[in-house]
Design an enzyme around this catalytic site. Structure first.
Site, mmCIF file in Angstrom:
data_model
loop_
_atom_site.group_PDB
_atom_site.id
_atom_site.type_symbol
_atom_site.label_atom_id
_atom_site.label_comp_id
_atom_site.label_asym_id
_atom_site.label_seq_id
_atom_site.Cartn_x
_atom_site.Cartn_y
_atom_site.Cartn_z
ATOM 1 N N ASP A 34 53.670 39.626 42.934
ATOM 2 C CA ASP A 34 54.421 40.266 44.018
ATOM 3 C C ASP A 34 54.105 39.504 45.304
ATOM 4 O O ASP A 34 53.518 38.406 45.281
ATOM 5 C CB ASP A 34 54.149 41.782 44.080
ATOM 6 C CG ASP A 34 52.797 42.142 44.678
ATOM 7 O OD1 ASP A 34 51.996 41.234 45.005
ATOM 8 O OD2 ASP A 34 52.530 43.354 44.826
ATOM 9 N N CYS A 46 48.891 40.583 41.937
ATOM 10 C CA CYS A 46 49.315 41.375 43.096
ATOM 11 C C CYS A 46 48.118 41.440 44.042
ATOM 12 O O CYS A 46 47.156 40.683 43.885
ATOM 13 C CB CYS A 46 49.857 42.745 42.702
ATOM 14 S SG CYS A 46 48.697 43.884 41.927
ATOM 15 N N THR A 100 45.719 43.687 44.562
ATOM 16 C CA THR A 100 44.477 44.076 43.887
ATOM 17 C C THR A 100 44.444 43.720 42.409
ATOM 18 O O THR A 100 43.379 43.744 41.788
ATOM 19 C CB THR A 100 44.309 45.607 43.964
ATOM 20 O OG1 THR A 100 45.452 46.210 43.333
ATOM 21 C CG2 THR A 100 44.199 46.078 45.413
ATOM 22 N N HIS A 117 36.979 40.590 23.037
ATOM 23 C CA HIS A 117 36.877 41.969 22.543
ATOM 24 C C HIS A 117 38.201 42.725 22.550
ATOM 25 O O HIS A 117 38.446 43.553 21.674
ATOM 26 C CB HIS A 117 35.874 42.761 23.394
ATOM 27 C CG HIS A 117 34.458 42.314 23.205
ATOM 28 N ND1 HIS A 117 33.389 43.001 23.727
ATOM 29 C CD2 HIS A 117 33.937 41.240 22.553
ATOM 30 C CE1 HIS A 117 32.261 42.374 23.407
ATOM 31 N NE2 HIS A 117 32.572 41.304 22.704
ATOM 32 N N HIS A 146 36.245 44.913 16.637
ATOM 33 C CA HIS A 146 37.158 45.080 17.775
ATOM 34 C C HIS A 146 38.574 45.401 17.302
ATOM 35 O O HIS A 146 39.305 46.113 17.989
ATOM 36 C CB HIS A 146 37.154 43.824 18.647
ATOM 37 C CG HIS A 146 35.784 43.485 19.155
ATOM 38 N ND1 HIS A 146 35.099 44.308 20.005
ATOM 39 C CD2 HIS A 146 34.966 42.432 18.899
ATOM 40 C CE1 HIS A 146 33.909 43.774 20.267
ATOM 41 N NE2 HIS A 146 33.812 42.647 19.605
#
Ligand code: RB5
Length: 147
Positions: A12, A69, A71, A102, A137
């Protein structure tokens, strides 16, 4: 010799500069990059970029996706709405390695306002170098999607 991959990338308005540096890094490493924007400072909505990148990964057009973005949080939330996507939001190389080993993450989310370009470059390199370990996993991945 390192494998050449197709990688879809989107951002973004928080991430065009970081995206540009990662596109250059990936192309220099021999990968094919599907750059899905955005490329400027105009405000956009991160789901409009997360969904096309995730669709490219889910369809097999791209092996991995990278979403940026401010964060990384909004992008990771949007990406993980896709049943075929396991998106890891990473702020260091250990998270990047472990989300491949994992979680078999197929999309990497980054926060351009949280980490710098050098850290992001190392995260991307660690993400691409790591291999899914399977085994115990896989039992957990098999339980991710609700019935
Ligand atoms: C945009 O201002 C910001 O909300 C977005 O880049 C992201 O951080 C959302 O999670």
């Amino acid at each position: 010799m390192k494998q050449s991959l197709t990688i879809a990338i989107g951002a973004d308005h928080g991430g065009p500069a970081l995206k540009a540096s990662l596109v250059a890094q990936l192309r220099a490493a021999g990968h094919t990059v599907l750059d899905m924007g955005t490329d400027g400072p105009a405000r956009v909505d991160y789901p409009d970029f997360a969904h096309p990148v995730c669709a490219a990964v889910e369809s097999g057009q791209a092996r991995f996706g990278i979403l940026i973005c401010g964060t990384g949080i909004g992008m990771s939330i949007a990406a993980n709405r896709h049943r075929g996507i396991r998106c890891g939001l990473c702020t260091d190389v250990t998270m990047a390695r472990l989300t491949r080993e994992h979680n078999d993450a197929n999309v990497l989310a980054l926060g351009a306002r949280i980490i710098g370009e050098a850290v992001a470059a190392d995260i991307v390199a660690a993400f691409l170098a790591a291999k899914y370990e399977g085994g115990r996993h896989q039992d957990r991945l098999d339980k991710l999607n609700p019935a």
